[in-house]
Write a protein that holds these residues in place. Sequence first.
Motif, PDB file in Angstrom:
ATOM      1  N   ARG A  90      -5.749   2.908   5.942  1.00 23.93           N
ATOM      2  CA  ARG A  90      -6.677   1.874   5.477  1.00 23.93           C
ATOM      3  C   ARG A  90      -8.113   2.364   5.404  1.00 23.93           C
ATOM      4  O   ARG A  90      -8.827   2.108   4.433  1.00 23.93           O
ATOM      5  CB  ARG A  90      -6.588   0.651   6.407  1.00 23.93           C
ATOM      6  CG  ARG A  90      -7.498  -0.505   5.973  1.00 23.93           C
ATOM      7  CD  ARG A  90      -7.541  -1.594   7.022  1.00 23.93           C
ATOM      8  NE  ARG A  90      -7.991  -1.069   8.303  1.00 23.93           N
ATOM      9  CZ  ARG A  90      -9.281  -0.829   8.595  1.00 23.93           C
ATOM     10  NH1 ARG A  90     -10.216  -1.064   7.694  1.00 23.93           N
ATOM     11  NH2 ARG A  90      -9.618  -0.357   9.772  1.00 23.93           N
ATOM     12  N   GLU A 149     -10.875  -4.051  -6.533  1.00 24.71           N
ATOM     13  CA  GLU A 149      -9.975  -3.527  -5.510  1.00 24.71           C
ATOM     14  C   GLU A 149      -9.339  -2.232  -5.993  1.00 24.71           C
ATOM     15  O   GLU A 149      -9.308  -1.925  -7.181  1.00 24.71           O
ATOM     16  CB  GLU A 149      -8.893  -4.555  -5.170  1.00 24.71           C
ATOM     17  CG  GLU A 149      -9.420  -5.821  -4.516  1.00 24.71           C
ATOM     18  CD  GLU A 149     -10.100  -5.552  -3.186  1.00 24.71           C
ATOM     19  OE1 GLU A 149      -9.687  -4.605  -2.489  1.00 24.71           O
ATOM     20  OE2 GLU A 149     -11.048  -6.283  -2.834  1.00 24.71           O
ATOM     21  N   TRP A 164      -6.687  -0.010  -7.233  1.00 24.19           N
ATOM     22  CA  TRP A 164      -5.409  -0.103  -7.946  1.00 24.19           C
ATOM     23  C   TRP A 164      -4.560   1.141  -7.716  1.00 24.19           C
ATOM     24  O   TRP A 164      -3.353   1.080  -7.575  1.00 24.19           O
ATOM     25  CB  TRP A 164      -5.679  -0.304  -9.426  1.00 24.19           C
ATOM     26  CG  TRP A 164      -4.465  -0.451 -10.295  1.00 24.19           C
ATOM     27  CD1 TRP A 164      -3.844  -1.620 -10.633  1.00 24.19           C
ATOM     28  CD2 TRP A 164      -3.730   0.583 -10.961  1.00 24.19           C
ATOM     29  NE1 TRP A 164      -2.768  -1.379 -11.460  1.00 24.19           N
ATOM     30  CE2 TRP A 164      -2.672  -0.031 -11.681  1.00 24.19           C
ATOM     31  CE3 TRP A 164      -3.854   1.970 -11.026  1.00 24.19           C
ATOM     32  CZ2 TRP A 164      -1.761   0.696 -12.448  1.00 24.19           C
ATOM     33  CZ3 TRP A 164      -2.939   2.699 -11.783  1.00 24.19           C
ATOM     34  CH2 TRP A 164      -1.911   2.067 -12.478  1.00 24.19           C
ATOM     35  N   LYS A 200     -13.039   3.233  -2.223  1.00 21.17           N
ATOM     36  CA  LYS A 200     -13.728   2.181  -2.982  1.00 21.17           C
ATOM     37  C   LYS A 200     -15.231   2.444  -3.059  1.00 21.17           C
ATOM     38  O   LYS A 200     -15.917   1.892  -3.921  1.00 21.17           O
ATOM     39  CB  LYS A 200     -13.460   0.822  -2.337  1.00 21.17           C
ATOM     40  CG  LYS A 200     -12.015   0.376  -2.465  1.00 21.17           C
ATOM     41  CD  LYS A 200     -11.650  -0.710  -1.469  1.00 21.17           C
ATOM     42  CE  LYS A 200     -12.425  -1.984  -1.677  1.00 21.17           C
ATOM     43  NZ  LYS A 200     -11.927  -3.072  -0.794  1.00 21.17           N
ATOM     44  N   TRP A 233       0.799  -1.220   0.000  1.00 22.04           N
ATOM     45  CA  TRP A 233       0.000   0.000   0.000  1.00 22.04           C
ATOM     46  C   TRP A 233       0.839   1.282   0.000  1.00 22.04           C
ATOM     47  O   TRP A 233       0.306   2.367   0.182  1.00 22.04           O
ATOM     48  CB  TRP A 233      -1.025   0.023   1.139  1.00 22.04           C
ATOM     49  CG  TRP A 233      -2.068  -1.021   0.943  1.00 22.04           C
ATOM     50  CD1 TRP A 233      -2.236  -2.165   1.658  1.00 22.04           C
ATOM     51  CD2 TRP A 233      -3.073  -1.057  -0.081  1.00 22.04           C
ATOM     52  NE1 TRP A 233      -3.273  -2.916   1.164  1.00 22.04           N
ATOM     53  CE2 TRP A 233      -3.809  -2.257   0.096  1.00 22.04           C
ATOM     54  CE3 TRP A 233      -3.428  -0.204  -1.117  1.00 22.04           C
ATOM     55  CZ2 TRP A 233      -4.873  -2.604  -0.730  1.00 22.04           C
ATOM     56  CZ3 TRP A 233      -4.483  -0.551  -1.943  1.00 22.04           C
ATOM     57  CH2 TRP A 233      -5.193  -1.741  -1.750  1.00 22.04           C
ATOM     58  N   ARG A 239      -8.666   4.372   2.388  1.00 21.33           N
ATOM     59  CA  ARG A 239      -8.690   3.552   1.168  1.00 21.33           C
ATOM     60  C   ARG A 239     -10.025   2.840   1.002  1.00 21.33           C
ATOM     61  O   ARG A 239     -10.510   2.657  -0.122  1.00 21.33           O
ATOM     62  CB  ARG A 239      -7.536   2.540   1.198  1.00 21.33           C
ATOM     63  CG  ARG A 239      -6.155   3.171   1.156  1.00 21.33           C
ATOM     64  CD  ARG A 239      -5.075   2.136   0.818  1.00 21.33           C
ATOM     65  NE  ARG A 239      -4.994   1.078   1.805  1.00 21.33           N
ATOM     66  CZ  ARG A 239      -4.185   1.081   2.842  1.00 21.33           C
ATOM     67  NH1 ARG A 239      -3.388   2.126   3.059  1.00 21.33           N
ATOM     68  NH2 ARG A 239      -4.145   0.067   3.689  1.00 21.33           N
ATOM     69  N   GLU A 240     -10.622   2.415   2.110  1.00 19.80           N
ATOM     70  CA  GLU A 240     -11.942   1.779   2.022  1.00 19.80           C
ATOM     71  C   GLU A 240     -12.991   2.757   1.504  1.00 19.80           C
ATOM     72  O   GLU A 240     -13.869   2.395   0.718  1.00 19.80           O
ATOM     73  CB  GLU A 240     -12.356   1.220   3.388  1.00 19.80           C
ATOM     74  CG  GLU A 240     -11.533   0.016   3.841  1.00 19.80           C
ATOM     75  CD  GLU A 240     -11.619  -1.145   2.861  1.00 19.80           C
ATOM     76  OE1 GLU A 240     -12.730  -1.460   2.417  1.00 19.80           O
ATOM     77  OE2 GLU A 240     -10.564  -1.716   2.529  1.00 19.80           O
ATOM     78  N   MET A 253      -9.910   1.379 -10.130  1.00 15.96           N
ATOM     79  CA  MET A 253     -10.227   0.060  -9.596  1.00 15.96           C
ATOM     80  C   MET A 253      -9.724  -1.026 -10.545  1.00 15.96           C
ATOM     81  O   MET A 253      -9.712  -0.857 -11.768  1.00 15.96           O
ATOM     82  CB  MET A 253     -11.728  -0.082  -9.402  1.00 15.96           C
ATOM     83  CG  MET A 253     -12.367   1.021  -8.566  1.00 15.96           C
ATOM     84  SD  MET A 253     -11.768   1.052  -6.867  1.00 15.96           S
ATOM     85  CE  MET A 253     -12.476  -0.480  -6.252  1.00 15.96           C
TER      86      MET A 253
END
Length: 730
Positions: free
Chosen positions: A187, A259, A261, A194, A159, A190-191, A255
Amino acid sequence: MPGRIQAHGFLVVIRPDDFVIVQASENTHILSGIPVQELIGKRVDALLANTNVNGSSLLEIINVALRNRQPDSLNPYRLEINNEPANIILHVHDGALVLEFEPTDDLSNGFLLQQRVAQALADVQASRTMDELLNSAARKVKDLTGYDRVMIYRFSEDWHGHVVAEEKEDHLEPFLGLHYPASDIPRQARELYKINLVRCITDVNQESIPIYPVLYADRKKPFDLTHSVLRAVSPIHIEYLKNMGVQSSMSISLMYRGELWGLIACHHYSPRFIDYPTRMSAKFIAQLLSASLEFRKNEDDLAFWRQIRNQEQVLQEQMLRDWDIKKGLLDHPVTALDINSAIGVAVSLNGEVHTLGKTPSPEQVKDIIEWIKLTSTDTILQTSQLPNLMQGAETYREVASGLLVIELSRELDEYILWFKPERITQVDWAGNPDKPVTVDASGEARISPRKSFEKWTQEVRNQSEPWREVEIATALKLREDILQIINQKANHIRILNEQLRVAYEELDAFSYTVSHDLRTPLSSVKSYSEIILEEYSDELNDDVQDLLNKIIAASDRMTSLIRNILHYSRMGRTELNAQMLDMASMLTILREEIVATEKSRALQLIIKNTPPVYGDHTMVLQIFSNLLSNAVKYTRDKQPAIVIVDGIEHDREVTYSVQDNGIGIDMRQAGKMFELFKRLENAQDYEGSGVGLAILKRILGRHNGKVWFDSEPNRQTTFYVSFPKPVQSQ
């Protein structure tokens, strides 16, 4: 930032059933002329009584949105506020309808946006290389949005981020090639990337606006702003941008297979607002880029897969022809180095270590094998940083920083090991990647955003290029080929002899119990029923006679079942009843049985080529029943579920594949698949005992066949089973 929005817009939360306002940003008095405290509890038409869009009132806009199953698909809704054009963006969340008001650019720019998006599509399609593709996307987003700097930022496995493309104003310092630590985008952020594919910050110096009241309705917590376009940003992120000198920014998620990218990261060094249609156009360019990345990656993977699978087939033929594993792997023009990107391979067989290419010494290879036996129980192991895991491995990191191992026999120390060299890299960080820790006035430690972004170079050692999924899958297939040959050699018996003796004794005891303890009372049940039927038939009505006939028929079926069980239990010692099997008929019957029990599902069970197989009918039927049942079970959540059966006839064998689009398998756990009672983590929610594949492998062993698989989590799994052709048909 919970409970706050950015200052350039307004947010209102209403109940859909009565249009009553339950929350609003504190700046909504600019819209309504009513203090926000007085606005709560009123109907939404009190907010903008004179607001119109194409002759429709605000209430009509809301009604249209609520009638649509996906109201956000109609965004934005155009309107005017104080004679100025504006957009209203709606979404439904947590039982409420959220209205967000934003300014917009001149309403006549729609055609220009369409032209730019169309040109972006043409440029993406025309890009011949990955660099061209990324640079073209960065250039188009900059032209579209007018930001000072647009970067494409790719995440690595750990990451950390890497700037792989950049378009900027000439006077700005380049960031291309710089790395950013994973802690810069934690984290939880990052979630969210998405979920919200586009996030915009208009002005880092503006104070965010609170939402009133703080708690949402009767739920005693702030309203969830996850899907809000105006949601305020973490103060730590604002501080981070200020430290970089950035005053406004936008990020668009890239993505790959569901996930994250990477990101398209846009920076501006003065306040800048990008309206909703322009943001969505930039999002569309990002989606084009994501689709193109996936397509190109799939093309590259397929070409590599075909290349190394062909080489693996050659290795199998060489080992069979030579009847020698070491010679077949190392002593021909095609060697074990041709099925992956390793620079060296070591084969440990019969107490000797044979090497090819650049490898550690034989003694060092033996040390690695001892380390594997102490640290792993899997039959396949891979790492790209062996020196960081094994003490002493740094001494040969130049040739063995990467390691891929397949286990042939733990008891005899028989393994095949591939090695990748150390890849020394100079990583240019945008400042020291370590987060500074400060202590505030209360004495509490606080992680602060980095203040320095000057180039900071770090040398990374002890790591190799990572192993690709197809390399792991091919190694697993090679292991099955080798074990097939080993199982045909007499020296394999010396290891299994004691285990077989115990198993045979238990099997004999079981056979005795079944044949005597079950057959005798079963024969009595049948005999007594026949006597009653014969002696008292005149006194029995039709219903009783029918029941007695059913008892006799059931007894016959159970006798046949016991006979089949006894036959199966002796399969390790008796000859197979092998014959050429009509696979089309067998698979069609299985499909009809499965489809009949799965009527409530959207299931496609496709049978393609069905070359005949030489084997025992009962056992081959069990193999395919097991594979098809598993495929159907693990595609339960797919709509539609697709299972494809296909057969290929080779010179020496017939291979069948069973492919599904189910939950998939992590190839790093591939070594556990055929072990008794072993189940993988992602299969725990599905019914099963972990016995089926172990039995399947045993049956194939009796046929001198083999089984292997390859898989991608959440995409597909393909199991392969092969059956040798009879000698007379070759």
